[in-house]
Design a protein around this motif. Structure first.
Motif, mmCIF file in Angstrom:
data_model
loop_
_atom_site.group_PDB
_atom_site.id
_atom_site.type_symbol
_atom_site.label_atom_id
_atom_site.label_comp_id
_atom_site.label_asym_id
_atom_site.label_seq_id
_atom_site.Cartn_x
_atom_site.Cartn_y
_atom_site.Cartn_z
ATOM 1 N N SER A 84 0.826 -1.210 0.000
ATOM 2 C CA SER A 84 0.000 0.000 0.000
ATOM 3 C C SER A 84 0.860 1.260 0.000
ATOM 4 C CB SER A 84 -0.947 0.002 1.198
ATOM 5 O OG SER A 84 -1.870 -1.060 1.100
ATOM 6 N N ALA A 85 1.960 1.248 0.718
ATOM 7 C CA ALA A 85 2.859 2.406 0.750
ATOM 8 C C ALA A 85 3.694 2.508 -0.525
ATOM 9 C CB ALA A 85 3.767 2.323 1.966
ATOM 10 N N LEU A 86 4.040 1.377 -1.103
ATOM 11 C CA LEU A 86 4.874 1.368 -2.297
ATOM 12 C C LEU A 86 4.121 1.897 -3.521
ATOM 13 C CD1 LEU A 86 7.592 0.633 -3.526
ATOM 14 C CD2 LEU A 86 6.796 -1.740 -3.731
ATOM 15 N N GLY A 87 2.814 1.634 -3.586
ATOM 16 C CA GLY A 87 2.016 2.066 -4.739
ATOM 17 C C GLY A 87 2.155 3.543 -5.068
ATOM 18 N N GLY A 124 -3.005 -4.329 -2.197
ATOM 19 C CA GLY A 124 -3.121 -3.868 -0.822
ATOM 20 C C GLY A 124 -4.564 -3.826 -0.349
ATOM 21 N N ILE A 125 -5.443 -3.340 -1.206
ATOM 22 C CA ILE A 125 -6.866 -3.269 -0.845
ATOM 23 C C ILE A 125 -7.443 -4.665 -0.692
ATOM 24 C CG2 ILE A 125 -9.148 -2.583 -1.703
ATOM 25 C CD1 ILE A 125 -7.650 -0.090 -2.943
ATOM 26 N N ASP A 126 -7.124 -5.556 -1.621
ATOM 27 C CA ASP A 126 -7.622 -6.943 -1.520
ATOM 28 C C ASP A 126 -7.126 -7.610 -0.240
ATOM 29 O OD1 ASP A 126 -8.932 -6.638 -3.936
ATOM 30 O OD2 ASP A 126 -7.421 -7.746 -5.104
ATOM 31 N N ALA A 185 -5.380 1.293 3.243
ATOM 32 C CA ALA A 185 -5.144 0.772 1.889
ATOM 33 C C ALA A 185 -5.986 1.526 0.860
ATOM 34 C CB ALA A 185 -5.445 -0.724 1.848
ATOM 35 N N LEU A 186 -7.226 1.847 1.196
ATOM 36 C CA LEU A 186 -8.085 2.598 0.271
ATOM 37 C C LEU A 186 -7.556 4.012 0.034
ATOM 38 C CD1 LEU A 186 -11.546 1.406 1.572
ATOM 39 C CD2 LEU A 186 -10.678 1.053 -0.765
ATOM 40 N N ILE A 187 -7.062 4.648 1.090
ATOM 41 C CA ILE A 187 -6.495 5.991 0.911
ATOM 42 C C ILE A 187 -5.260 5.932 0.037
ATOM 43 C CG2 ILE A 187 -5.325 7.890 2.125
ATOM 44 C CD1 ILE A 187 -7.383 7.426 4.410
ATOM 45 N N ARG A 188 -4.414 4.952 0.259
ATOM 46 C CA ARG A 188 -3.234 4.784 -0.609
ATOM 47 C C ARG A 188 -3.665 4.488 -2.050
ATOM 48 N NH1 ARG A 188 1.074 6.798 2.200
ATOM 49 N NH2 ARG A 188 1.319 5.720 4.156
ATOM 50 N N GLY A 189 -4.705 3.674 -2.186
ATOM 51 C CA GLY A 189 -5.233 3.401 -3.524
ATOM 52 C C GLY A 189 -5.757 4.662 -4.193
ATOM 53 N N ALA A 190 -6.410 5.516 -3.411
ATOM 54 C CA ALA A 190 -6.909 6.789 -3.954
ATOM 55 C C ALA A 190 -5.746 7.686 -4.370
ATOM 56 C CB ALA A 190 -7.786 7.487 -2.923
ATOM 57 N N GLU A 191 -4.656 7.654 -3.619
ATOM 58 C CA GLU A 191 -3.471 8.417 -4.000
ATOM 59 C C GLU A 191 -2.945 7.942 -5.349
ATOM 60 O OE1 GLU A 191 -0.870 7.663 -0.699
ATOM 61 O OE2 GLU A 191 -1.688 9.311 0.484
ATOM 62 N N ARG A 226 2.257 -0.714 -12.488
ATOM 63 C CA ARG A 226 2.682 -1.461 -11.297
ATOM 64 C C ARG A 226 2.067 -0.852 -10.032
ATOM 65 N NH1 ARG A 226 3.724 -5.650 -8.413
ATOM 66 N NH2 ARG A 226 5.606 -5.628 -7.163
ATOM 67 N N ALA A 227 1.993 0.477 -9.988
ATOM 68 C CA ALA A 227 1.407 1.150 -8.830
ATOM 69 C C ALA A 227 -0.057 0.765 -8.660
ATOM 70 C CB ALA A 227 1.551 2.664 -8.976
ATOM 71 N N ALA A 228 -0.786 0.723 -9.757
ATOM 72 C CA ALA A 228 -2.209 0.353 -9.684
ATOM 73 C C ALA A 228 -2.363 -1.102 -9.240
ATOM 74 C CB ALA A 228 -2.876 0.580 -11.040
ATOM 75 N N GLU A 229 -1.479 -1.977 -9.717
ATOM 76 C CA GLU A 229 -1.508 -3.382 -9.293
ATOM 77 C C GLU A 229 -1.277 -3.497 -7.790
ATOM 78 O OE1 GLU A 229 1.455 -5.487 -11.502
ATOM 79 O OE2 GLU A 229 0.486 -5.091 -13.432
ATOM 80 N N LEU A 230 -0.293 -2.770 -7.293
ATOM 81 C CA LEU A 230 0.021 -2.824 -5.860
ATOM 82 C C LEU A 230 -1.120 -2.246 -5.025
ATOM 83 C CD1 LEU A 230 3.789 -1.868 -5.895
ATOM 84 C CD2 LEU A 230 2.799 -4.098 -5.337
#
Length: 173
Positions: free
Chosen positions: A100-103, A122-124, A138-144, A114-118
């Motif tokens: 989640s942090a790496l994305g 993380g969310i899954d 994880a959702l906030i990181r995904g939104a980022e 790769r960021a979208a995959e990560l």
């Protein structure tokens, strides 16, 4: 020093090095990057062979020291190592935090796919764990990641879910 001495008297060398990592995290939170880096690196070195999960969390914290100093590549390398440690030890919480942090770091570096995959990974992983606070992170990181990659609809979906989760956590639903 007193905390490490007290830990050592209770649990020996390993406890001292564990406390050292915790103190490194406190130093990081207080903005003392030099002290944080020293404590975290020493703890990682001393616990590498015996406490891989602790090493993973210390390296996770170390990535923020490295990032604060402006070395995005080194911070990403730390997180990749943390991901590997999380997977190797079966520590899903550590793995979810790492991916989640790496994305967002990879998204900013132009590695959007790769960021979208990560982010999705993380969310899954967070959904499987069923810990709301971890899912929110994880959702906030995904939104980022979605924002950086111009996937604005996805970012909005993630943030709407964050809002619903936070309302539930606060007892408003």
């Amino acid at each position: 020093e007193r905390a490490m001495t007290a830990a050592g008297s209770l649990g020996g060398h390993s406890a001292t090095r564990y406390a050292q990592g915790l103190l490194g995290m406190v130093a990081l939170q207080r903005g003392d990057l030099d002290r944080a880096e020293q404590l975290l690196r020493d703890s990682v070195r001393e616990l590498r062979a015996t406490r891989p999960e602790t090493v993973g969390w210390n390296r996770f914290n170390l990535c923020w020291v490295v990032l604060a100093r402006g070395d995005v590549d080194a911070a990403a390398a730390e997180l990749e190592a943390v991901r590997v440690l999380g997977e190797a030890t079966g520590n899903e919480l550590l793995t979810v935090h790492a991916v989640s942090a790496l994305g967002p770091m990879l998204a900013l570096a132009g590695e959007q796919s790769r960021a979208a995959e990560l982010a999705a990974e993380g969310i899954d992983g967070a959904r499987r764990m069923e810990i709301r606070q971890v899912l929110v992170m994880a959702l906030i990181r995904g939104a980022e990641v979605a924002t950086v990659t111009a996937a604005h609809d996805r970012a909005a979906e993630y943030l709407v879910e964050v809002q619903m989760l936070l309302r539930r956590m606060a007892g408003h639903d």
